[in-house]
Design a protein around this motif. Sequence first.
Motif, mmCIF file in Angstrom:
data_model
loop_
_atom_site.group_PDB
_atom_site.id
_atom_site.type_symbol
_atom_site.label_atom_id
_atom_site.label_comp_id
_atom_site.label_asym_id
_atom_site.label_seq_id
_atom_site.Cartn_x
_atom_site.Cartn_y
_atom_site.Cartn_z
ATOM 1 N N ALA A 35 0.802 -1.225 0.000
ATOM 2 C CA ALA A 35 0.000 0.000 0.000
ATOM 3 C C ALA A 35 0.835 1.276 0.000
ATOM 4 O O ALA A 35 0.512 2.226 -0.737
ATOM 5 C CB ALA A 35 -0.968 -0.014 1.179
ATOM 6 N N PRO A 36 1.916 1.364 0.780
ATOM 7 C CA PRO A 36 2.675 2.622 0.810
ATOM 8 C C PRO A 36 3.365 2.964 -0.508
ATOM 9 O O PRO A 36 3.716 4.133 -0.734
ATOM 10 C CB PRO A 36 3.710 2.385 1.924
ATOM 11 C CG PRO A 36 3.134 1.302 2.765
ATOM 12 C CD PRO A 36 2.411 0.410 1.801
ATOM 13 N N VAL A 37 3.600 1.975 -1.374
ATOM 14 C CA VAL A 37 4.317 2.244 -2.630
ATOM 15 C C VAL A 37 3.416 2.103 -3.843
ATOM 16 O O VAL A 37 3.879 2.240 -4.983
ATOM 17 C CB VAL A 37 5.543 1.310 -2.773
ATOM 18 C CG1 VAL A 37 6.596 1.659 -1.726
ATOM 19 C CG2 VAL A 37 5.148 -0.157 -2.670
ATOM 20 N N ALA A 38 2.119 1.848 -3.634
ATOM 21 C CA ALA A 38 1.187 1.710 -4.751
ATOM 22 C C ALA A 38 0.813 3.086 -5.286
ATOM 23 O O ALA A 38 0.441 3.977 -4.518
ATOM 24 C CB ALA A 38 -0.061 0.955 -4.312
ATOM 25 N N ASP A 39 0.891 3.254 -6.591
ATOM 26 C CA ASP A 39 0.595 4.525 -7.249
ATOM 27 C C ASP A 39 -0.809 4.448 -7.852
ATOM 28 O O ASP A 39 -1.053 3.676 -8.769
ATOM 29 C CB ASP A 39 1.633 4.786 -8.344
ATOM 30 C CG ASP A 39 1.469 6.147 -9.008
ATOM 31 O OD1 ASP A 39 0.497 6.859 -8.684
ATOM 32 O OD2 ASP A 39 2.314 6.485 -9.862
ATOM 33 N N LYS A 40 -1.739 5.246 -7.327
ATOM 34 C CA LYS A 40 -3.110 5.272 -7.821
ATOM 35 C C LYS A 40 -3.376 6.439 -8.765
ATOM 36 O O LYS A 40 -4.526 6.676 -9.153
ATOM 37 C CB LYS A 40 -4.096 5.329 -6.646
ATOM 38 C CG LYS A 40 -4.075 4.106 -5.748
ATOM 39 C CD LYS A 40 -5.140 4.201 -4.664
ATOM 40 C CE LYS A 40 -5.144 2.969 -3.782
ATOM 41 N NZ LYS A 40 -6.205 3.042 -2.738
ATOM 42 N N SER A 41 -2.328 7.141 -9.161
ATOM 43 C CA SER A 41 -2.512 8.313 -10.007
ATOM 44 C C SER A 41 -2.781 7.911 -11.455
ATOM 45 O O SER A 41 -2.268 6.911 -11.954
ATOM 46 C CB SER A 41 -1.284 9.211 -9.940
ATOM 47 O OG SER A 41 -0.159 8.580 -10.535
ATOM 48 N N LEU A 42 -3.585 8.708 -12.128
ATOM 49 C CA LEU A 42 -3.874 8.518 -13.542
ATOM 50 C C LEU A 42 -2.914 9.356 -14.380
ATOM 51 O O LEU A 42 -2.383 10.372 -13.902
ATOM 52 C CB LEU A 42 -5.312 8.916 -13.846
ATOM 53 C CG LEU A 42 -6.395 8.010 -13.255
ATOM 54 C CD1 LEU A 42 -7.766 8.670 -13.378
ATOM 55 C CD2 LEU A 42 -6.388 6.654 -13.941
ATOM 56 N N PRO A 43 -2.678 8.966 -15.620
ATOM 57 C CA PRO A 43 -1.840 9.799 -16.484
ATOM 58 C C PRO A 43 -2.540 11.112 -16.810
ATOM 59 O O PRO A 43 -3.745 11.267 -16.593
ATOM 60 C CB PRO A 43 -1.668 8.933 -17.734
ATOM 61 C CG PRO A 43 -2.881 8.067 -17.760
ATOM 62 C CD PRO A 43 -3.186 7.776 -16.320
ATOM 63 N N ALA A 44 -1.801 12.069 -17.325
ATOM 64 C CA ALA A 44 -2.379 13.355 -17.703
ATOM 65 C C ALA A 44 -3.520 13.137 -18.688
ATOM 66 O O ALA A 44 -3.354 12.451 -19.708
ATOM 67 C CB ALA A 44 -1.307 14.245 -18.328
ATOM 68 N N GLY A 45 -4.676 13.672 -18.364
ATOM 69 C CA GLY A 45 -5.843 13.490 -19.214
ATOM 70 C C GLY A 45 -6.607 12.213 -18.950
ATOM 71 O O GLY A 45 -7.664 11.982 -19.554
ATOM 72 N N GLY A 46 -6.104 11.360 -18.056
ATOM 73 C CA GLY A 46 -6.771 10.097 -17.745
ATOM 74 C C GLY A 46 -8.032 10.312 -16.936
ATOM 75 O O GLY A 46 -8.220 11.349 -16.297
ATOM 76 N N GLN A 47 -8.868 9.300 -16.939
ATOM 77 C CA GLN A 47 -10.148 9.409 -16.243
ATOM 78 C C GLN A 47 -10.600 8.037 -15.770
ATOM 79 O O GLN A 47 -10.375 7.028 -16.448
ATOM 80 C CB GLN A 47 -11.212 9.995 -17.183
ATOM 81 C CG GLN A 47 -12.568 10.223 -16.534
ATOM 82 C CD GLN A 47 -13.550 10.880 -17.498
ATOM 83 O OE1 GLN A 47 -13.214 11.169 -18.650
ATOM 84 N NE2 GLN A 47 -14.770 11.114 -17.029
ATOM 85 N N CYS A 48 -11.238 7.997 -14.597
ATOM 86 C CA CYS A 48 -11.830 6.760 -14.085
ATOM 87 C C CYS A 48 -13.347 6.911 -14.061
ATOM 88 O O CYS A 48 -13.866 7.877 -13.480
ATOM 89 C CB CYS A 48 -11.310 6.441 -12.689
ATOM 90 S SG CYS A 48 -12.050 4.947 -11.972
ATOM 91 N N THR A 49 -14.025 5.970 -14.671
ATOM 92 C CA THR A 49 -15.480 5.920 -14.647
ATOM 93 C C THR A 49 -15.876 4.685 -13.850
ATOM 94 O O THR A 49 -15.593 3.558 -14.272
ATOM 95 C CB THR A 49 -16.067 5.848 -16.064
ATOM 96 O OG1 THR A 49 -15.563 6.931 -16.833
ATOM 97 C CG2 THR A 49 -17.587 5.909 -16.023
ATOM 98 N N CYS A 50 -16.501 4.893 -12.701
ATOM 99 C CA CYS A 50 -16.765 3.787 -11.781
ATOM 100 C C CYS A 50 -18.180 3.248 -11.930
ATOM 101 O O CYS A 50 -19.105 3.961 -12.355
ATOM 102 C CB CYS A 50 -16.559 4.248 -10.336
ATOM 103 S SG CYS A 50 -14.868 4.702 -9.949
#
Length: 290
Positions: A35-50
């Motif tokens: 968990a401390p090293v997991a990267d949840k960031s999206l690339p520039a312009g990325g999007q998450c639709t849940c």
Amino acid sequence: MVTEPELPAEMAQAIAAMGPAFDAEVLQRSVALFAPVADKSLPAGGQCTCDVFYGPDERQSVDIYSPGRPHAPVVVFIPGGGFVRGDKQSYQAVGAALARLGCVGVVANYRLAPDFVWPSGAEDVAAIVDFVADGIAAHGGQPDHIVVVGQSAGASHVAAAMFDARVRPRCFAAVRHVALMSGLYYLHPDDLSPGARLYFGADARLHADRAPARTLAGGTATLALTVSEFDPLVYVRQGAQLAVALAEACRRAPDFSTVRQHNHISSILNIATPYDAVSRRLLGPALARH
């Protein structure tokens, strides 16, 4: 030869100390380790639709992680959970990592035992593939370039959907690559967990017909098969049995490899870290082309 990143020594030692086991404690400790090293960031312009639904049941939904560019290959990830549990929210970092790799990541939920039994999991995988092929272009994905990755129970469901014509997706030809991580492919009595018995049924007379790898008829998709260095023996044995069966059926050895330094769950958690050692082998042509 490509050299894969290695874990920091303290992480590698912690995984090795857990040994070739997998239970609730190993799961909890492994998740806490990464968990401390997991990267949840999206690339520039990325999007998450849940919570995009592909079926009427509350479990039949996916989260879609778009990389912010058109015509991206699509990677469908089917997680594990022992056939009776698991949730896509636990794999947000995996979806984000797929987007950073330039893919549209589709992280799925599916129906679970004991309320839903064989072949509901494979039917859901097939429904997800068809759903993606029909509508993923709206999220920037290529509908005819789908990679399907399954882990643990998810690998069992993916294998059934790919190998068994009875539950194969309508858009099967759109699947270009399949990756199976530490799954259950044959229903040997000693290999069945309580969750697997709930899903496949307790009647051993039915198991040969319900085994995910009962047949190996397939299309043109390439296949990668992995186990982890610290997997429980059942998954190593099952993976090796499937590798031999594929070699006999296809008259050539499959892409079968061991993810070093990892256990049953850490091999997929690692994809979202700077020490990613699995994306190249899991994603195959998706990364080769992009």
